[in-house]
Design a protein around this motif. Structure first.
Motif, PDB file in Angstrom:
ATOM      1  N   SER A  39       6.276  -2.928  -1.605  1.00 32.70           N
ATOM      2  CA  SER A  39       5.449  -3.220  -2.780  1.00 32.70           C
ATOM      3  C   SER A  39       5.361  -4.713  -3.046  1.00 32.70           C
ATOM      4  CB  SER A  39       6.018  -2.515  -4.020  1.00 32.70           C
ATOM      5  OG  SER A  39       5.877  -1.130  -3.910  1.00 32.70           O
ATOM      6  N   GLU A  96      -4.690   0.969  -2.789  1.00 34.89           N
ATOM      7  CA  GLU A  96      -4.836   2.309  -3.361  1.00 34.89           C
ATOM      8  C   GLU A  96      -3.529   3.108  -3.272  1.00 34.89           C
ATOM      9  OE1 GLU A  96      -6.963   5.306  -0.372  1.00 34.89           O
ATOM     10  OE2 GLU A  96      -8.052   3.408  -0.550  1.00 34.89           O
ATOM     11  N   HIS A  97      -2.560   2.629  -2.501  1.00 37.46           N
ATOM     12  CA  HIS A  97      -1.270   3.318  -2.372  1.00 37.46           C
ATOM     13  C   HIS A  97      -0.155   2.615  -3.158  1.00 37.46           C
ATOM     14  CE1 HIS A  97      -3.198   5.754   0.626  1.00 37.46           C
ATOM     15  NE2 HIS A  97      -3.566   4.661   1.265  1.00 37.46           N
ATOM     16  N   ASP A  99       0.574   2.495  -6.358  1.00 31.54           N
ATOM     17  CA  ASP A  99       1.261   3.311  -7.370  1.00 31.54           C
ATOM     18  C   ASP A  99       2.290   4.235  -6.739  1.00 31.54           C
ATOM     19  OD1 ASP A  99      -0.209   2.114  -9.377  1.00 31.54           O
ATOM     20  OD2 ASP A  99      -1.717   3.718  -9.451  1.00 31.54           O
ATOM     21  N   THR A 100       1.958   4.798  -5.591  1.00 27.48           N
ATOM     22  CA  THR A 100       2.889   5.694  -4.893  1.00 27.48           C
ATOM     23  C   THR A 100       4.136   4.926  -4.468  1.00 27.48           C
ATOM     24  OG1 THR A 100       1.041   6.999  -4.077  1.00 27.48           O
ATOM     25  CG2 THR A 100       3.146   7.259  -2.935  1.00 27.48           C
ATOM     26  N   ARG A 102       5.278   2.114  -5.806  1.00 26.24           N
ATOM     27  CA  ARG A 102       6.037   1.720  -7.007  1.00 26.24           C
ATOM     28  C   ARG A 102       6.837   2.900  -7.551  1.00 26.24           C
ATOM     29  NH1 ARG A 102       1.766  -1.977  -7.845  1.00 26.24           N
ATOM     30  NH2 ARG A 102       0.455  -0.430  -8.866  1.00 26.24           N
ATOM     31  N   ALA A 103       6.258   4.096  -7.515  1.00 28.63           N
ATOM     32  CA  ALA A 103       6.969   5.285  -7.997  1.00 28.63           C
ATOM     33  C   ALA A 103       8.217   5.541  -7.157  1.00 28.63           C
ATOM     34  CB  ALA A 103       6.048   6.504  -7.984  1.00 28.63           C
TER      35      ALA A 103
END
Length: 128
Positions: A39, A96-97, A99-100, A102-103
Motif C-alpha cells: 500500500s 482500484e485495489h 482499499d482491499t 488497506r483492509a
C-alpha cells in the motif's frame, strides 16, 4: 530551490539497494505487513510507484529537449514518455485495489481477519 544531491549516481544506486531490501522484507512479511508495504509503495501521492512515474516523466522532458537539439535520438524521448504513460496507467489500474490492500494491512490476528472470498483459480490469458 532544494540543495543538489552531491553524487546523484551514488544516490540512484542507494535507492536501488533500498528497494532490493524492501523486496526482501516483503518476501518474509506476514500478510498484514506485506499489504501495508505494498500500500505504501502504491500510494499515488507518497509511494514509490508514483514517484518513479514522475521520475520517468522528468526523464522524458529531458530527453525531449535533447532530442530536439539532435543530442539524442527521438526514440529515446518516445520510449521514456511511453514508460511514464504506462506506469501512470498501471498506477490507475492498481489504485482500484487500494482499499482491499488497506483492509488487509489493518487486519489483526488471523481470527479477526475479514471473511475471505472463496478461493478461485487464477486465469492466465495469452496475448496474441
Amino acid at each position: 530551490m532544494t540543495n543538489p544531491i552531491p553524487d546523484p549516481l551514488r544516490y540512484a544506486r542507494d535507492i536501488a539497494r533500498h528497494i532490493d531490501r524492501l523486496a526482501e522484507h516483503l518476501i518474509q512479511a506476514p500478510p498484514p505487513l506485506a499489504a501495508q508495504i505494498i500500500s505504501e509503495v502504491l500510494d499515488p501521492e507518497e509511494g514509490i510507484l508514483g514517484r518513479f512515474t514522475t521520475l520517468m516523466a522528468t526523464g522524458s522532458h529531458f530527453a525531449k529537449s535533447h532530442a530536439e537539439h539532435g543530442l539524442l535520438p527521438p526514440e529515446v524521448w518516445l520510449a521514456l514518455g511511453r514508460a511514464a504513460n504506462e506506469l501512470h496507467d498501471i498506477g490507475l489500474d492498481l489504485d482500484e485495489h487500494a482499499d482491499t490492500l488497506r483492509a488487509l494491512a489493518q487486519a489483526k490476528p488471523p481470527g479477526t481477519l475479514p471473511a475471505a472470498p472463496a478461493a478461485s483459480p487464477l486465469v492466465v490469458r495469452k496475448h496474441r
